[in-house]
Design a protein around this motif. Sequence first.
Motif, PDB file in Angstrom:
ATOM      1  N   LEU A  15      40.627   1.361   6.901  1.00  0.00           N
ATOM      2  CA  LEU A  15      40.009   1.833   8.136  1.00  0.00           C
ATOM      3  C   LEU A  15      38.756   1.021   8.398  1.00  0.00           C
ATOM      4  O   LEU A  15      37.883   0.957   7.536  1.00  0.00           O
ATOM      5  CB  LEU A  15      39.594   3.303   8.018  1.00  0.00           C
ATOM      6  CG  LEU A  15      40.640   4.382   8.132  1.00  0.00           C
ATOM      7  CD1 LEU A  15      40.005   5.751   7.894  1.00  0.00           C
ATOM      8  CD2 LEU A  15      41.296   4.349   9.486  1.00  0.00           C
ATOM      9  N   ASP A  16      38.680   0.402   9.536  1.00  0.00           N
ATOM     10  CA  ASP A  16      37.478  -0.333   9.940  1.00  0.00           C
ATOM     11  C   ASP A  16      37.018  -1.317   8.853  1.00  0.00           C
ATOM     12  O   ASP A  16      35.836  -1.442   8.568  1.00  0.00           O
ATOM     13  CB  ASP A  16      36.361   0.657  10.283  1.00  0.00           C
ATOM     14  CG  ASP A  16      35.346   0.096  11.256  1.00  0.00           C
ATOM     15  OD1 ASP A  16      35.750  -0.669  12.152  1.00  0.00           O
ATOM     16  OD2 ASP A  16      34.152   0.424  11.128  1.00  0.00           O
ATOM     17  N   GLN A  18      37.426  -1.013   5.671  1.00  0.00           N
ATOM     18  CA  GLN A  18      37.137  -0.341   4.408  1.00  0.00           C
ATOM     19  C   GLN A  18      38.426   0.215   3.809  1.00  0.00           C
ATOM     20  O   GLN A  18      39.237   0.823   4.502  1.00  0.00           O
ATOM     21  CB  GLN A  18      36.167   0.822   4.618  1.00  0.00           C
ATOM     22  CG  GLN A  18      34.820   0.415   5.134  1.00  0.00           C
ATOM     23  CD  GLN A  18      34.062  -0.403   4.110  1.00  0.00           C
ATOM     24  OE1 GLN A  18      34.010  -0.059   2.929  1.00  0.00           O
ATOM     25  NE2 GLN A  18      33.466  -1.493   4.553  1.00  0.00           N
ATOM     26  N   LEU A  84      32.482   4.631   4.360  1.00  0.00           N
ATOM     27  CA  LEU A  84      32.769   5.460   5.534  1.00  0.00           C
ATOM     28  C   LEU A  84      32.168   6.851   5.358  1.00  0.00           C
ATOM     29  O   LEU A  84      32.102   7.372   4.246  1.00  0.00           O
ATOM     30  CB  LEU A  84      34.277   5.594   5.742  1.00  0.00           C
ATOM     31  CG  LEU A  84      35.047   4.306   6.032  1.00  0.00           C
ATOM     32  CD1 LEU A  84      36.538   4.590   6.111  1.00  0.00           C
ATOM     33  CD2 LEU A  84      34.553   3.665   7.319  1.00  0.00           C
ATOM     34  N   SER A  98      32.744   5.632  11.198  1.00  0.00           N
ATOM     35  CA  SER A  98      32.160   4.325  10.917  1.00  0.00           C
ATOM     36  C   SER A  98      30.645   4.489  10.784  1.00  0.00           C
ATOM     37  O   SER A  98      30.008   5.002  11.710  1.00  0.00           O
ATOM     38  CB  SER A  98      32.491   3.367  12.060  1.00  0.00           C
ATOM     39  OG  SER A  98      31.826   2.147  11.891  1.00  0.00           O
ATOM     40  N   ARG A 103      31.310   6.240  15.027  1.00  0.00           N
ATOM     41  CA  ARG A 103      32.580   6.356  15.739  1.00  0.00           C
ATOM     42  C   ARG A 103      33.622   7.031  14.851  1.00  0.00           C
ATOM     43  O   ARG A 103      33.750   6.695  13.685  1.00  0.00           O
ATOM     44  CB  ARG A 103      33.024   4.922  16.066  1.00  0.00           C
ATOM     45  CG  ARG A 103      33.963   4.695  17.124  1.00  0.00           C
ATOM     46  CD  ARG A 103      34.038   3.168  17.461  1.00  0.00           C
ATOM     47  NE  ARG A 103      33.715   2.264  16.371  1.00  0.00           N
ATOM     48  CZ  ARG A 103      34.626   1.643  15.618  1.00  0.00           C
ATOM     49  NH1 ARG A 103      35.899   1.832  15.826  1.00  0.00           N
ATOM     50  NH2 ARG A 103      34.241   0.831  14.656  1.00  0.00           N
ATOM     51  N   LEU A 105      37.006   7.292  13.335  1.00  0.00           N
ATOM     52  CA  LEU A 105      38.081   6.332  13.105  1.00  0.00           C
ATOM     53  C   LEU A 105      39.417   7.020  12.869  1.00  0.00           C
ATOM     54  O   LEU A 105      40.466   6.507  13.224  1.00  0.00           O
ATOM     55  CB  LEU A 105      37.754   5.464  11.883  1.00  0.00           C
ATOM     56  CG  LEU A 105      36.465   4.665  11.962  1.00  0.00           C
ATOM     57  CD1 LEU A 105      36.138   4.067  10.602  1.00  0.00           C
ATOM     58  CD2 LEU A 105      36.584   3.573  13.016  1.00  0.00           C
TER      59      LEU A 105
END
Length: 114
Positions: A15-16, A18, A84, A98, A103, A105
């Motif tokens: 995710l993002d 990570q 995160l 994030s 934000r 995610l």
Amino acid sequence: MYVPASTATLARFELDGQQVTLGLAGAPRRVTPTVKGDTVTYAGIVDGVELSYEVTATSMKERMLLRSAAAVSTFAFTLDARTLAVAQRKDGSIEFRSPPDNRVLLVMPAPPVR
């Protein structure tokens, strides 16, 4: 698809940028998963319980099947989300944010019990 062979890391996704890992709490032990199409199954993850993950490009669905009334029915999982921000919502779902901009995610729904 990443297919681990230890209860310490049963699922891994990103995710993002990570890496997020999920595992079964307790002393890690080796497991032998089977893969069929988009599903990874861990038969006998604990006595009398089968765990499977159905994985697509945008989702991962977990299913636990109790094979007998005597099977363990309460489970604890580990979650490593690196940097995160992770929080449980009032409805039991888990939200991943994030850190730089807060934000959302991903929202992991609260587990249904059938």
